[in-house]
Design an enzyme around this catalytic site. Structure first.
Site, PDB file in Angstrom:
ATOM      1  N   LEU A  77      22.141 -24.567 -82.739  1.00 49.26           N
ATOM      2  CA  LEU A  77      23.206 -25.055 -81.492  1.00 49.26           C
ATOM      3  C   LEU A  77      23.613 -22.875 -82.710  1.00 49.26           C
ATOM      4  O   LEU A  77      24.800 -21.812 -82.013  1.00 49.26           O
ATOM      5  CB  LEU A  77      24.679 -25.170 -82.329  1.00 49.26           C
ATOM      6  CG  LEU A  77      25.135 -26.620 -81.867  1.00 49.26           C
ATOM      7  CD1 LEU A  77      26.332 -27.338 -82.372  1.00 49.26           C
ATOM      8  CD2 LEU A  77      24.447 -26.684 -80.016  1.00 49.26           C
ATOM      9  N   GLU A 114      20.657 -17.678 -90.985  1.00 46.29           N
ATOM     10  CA  GLU A 114      19.328 -16.665 -91.406  1.00 46.29           C
ATOM     11  C   GLU A 114      18.310 -16.963 -92.619  1.00 46.29           C
ATOM     12  O   GLU A 114      17.880 -16.932 -92.883  1.00 46.29           O
ATOM     13  CB  GLU A 114      18.908 -15.277 -90.010  1.00 46.29           C
ATOM     14  CG  GLU A 114      18.996 -15.583 -88.444  1.00 46.29           C
ATOM     15  CD  GLU A 114      19.789 -16.497 -87.868  1.00 46.29           C
ATOM     16  OE1 GLU A 114      20.183 -16.146 -86.587  1.00 46.29           O
ATOM     17  OE2 GLU A 114      21.446 -16.059 -88.853  1.00 46.29           O
ATOM     18  N   ASP A 128       5.205 -26.103-101.756  1.00 44.16           N
ATOM     19  CA  ASP A 128       4.175 -26.181-101.432  1.00 44.16           C
ATOM     20  C   ASP A 128       3.318 -25.616-102.338  1.00 44.16           C
ATOM     21  O   ASP A 128       1.906 -26.294-102.392  1.00 44.16           O
ATOM     22  CB  ASP A 128       3.868 -25.561 -99.953  1.00 44.16           C
ATOM     23  CG  ASP A 128       2.596 -26.050 -99.527  1.00 44.16           C
ATOM     24  OD1 ASP A 128       2.517 -27.292-100.648  1.00 44.16           O
ATOM     25  OD2 ASP A 128       2.009 -25.406 -98.846  1.00 44.16           O
TER      26      ASP A 128
END
Length: 158
Positions: A77, A114, A128
């Site tokens: 959305l 964001e 990672d």
């Protein structure tokens, strides 16, 4: 604080994307923060730039910037907006890496998601890159610190 209707639901209670067509673009910003918690071995690698996978902080910074620009692809959305500025700051401390991301736009809707996405993906990039050194590494405390602009005005975490 006045109670406003939840604008992401239609008359039947089904999820919908809010139509912001009629809103005027305004300058807006949002800052989010978070932390990657890791042990002293990882911190040592981050401080001296010797992590086996390369420059962890550079990769995380670029990952956060890229993520902010792709938020609408991840959140169903969220609006596609012009992300006009992203700063991702990474600070290595004794217990891990503090992350702060500020996103700016001149558009019809805010950039809180964001900023959250930038911090989240920067944190994931760090995990990672260092998980081979420390499997206990974790992400915590991702939260909005401030937002400016828009109809609801400015807000800063107390």
């Amino acid at each position: 604080m006045s109670k406003q209707p939840f604008t992401h639901l239609d008359a039947r209670g089904e999820a919908r994307m809010v139509d912001v067509t009629q809103k005027n673009p305004t300058v807006r910003s949002a800052t989010a923060t978070g932390r990657v918690v890791c042990g002293p071995e990882v911190v040592a690698h981050l401080r001296d730039g010797s992590a086996p996978k390369g420059d962890v902080l550079a990769v995380a910074r670029i990952a956060g910037i890229q993520a902010a620009k792709r938020t609408a692809e991840l959140l169903p959305l969220a609006h596609v907006i012009g992300v006009h500025g992203v700063v991702v700051d990474l600070t290595v401390g004794d217990a891990g890496v503090d992350i702060a991301a500020t996103v700016r736009t001149a558009d019809r809707t805010g950039v809180e998601m964001e900023a959250f996405t930038a911090v989240s993906v920067a944190a994931l990039a760090i995990v990672d890159m260092v998980k081979g050194i420390d499997k206990s590494v974790s992400i915590e405390g991702i939260r909005l610190e401030a937002k400016t602009g828009g109809k609801s005005g400015d807000w800063h975490r107390p």
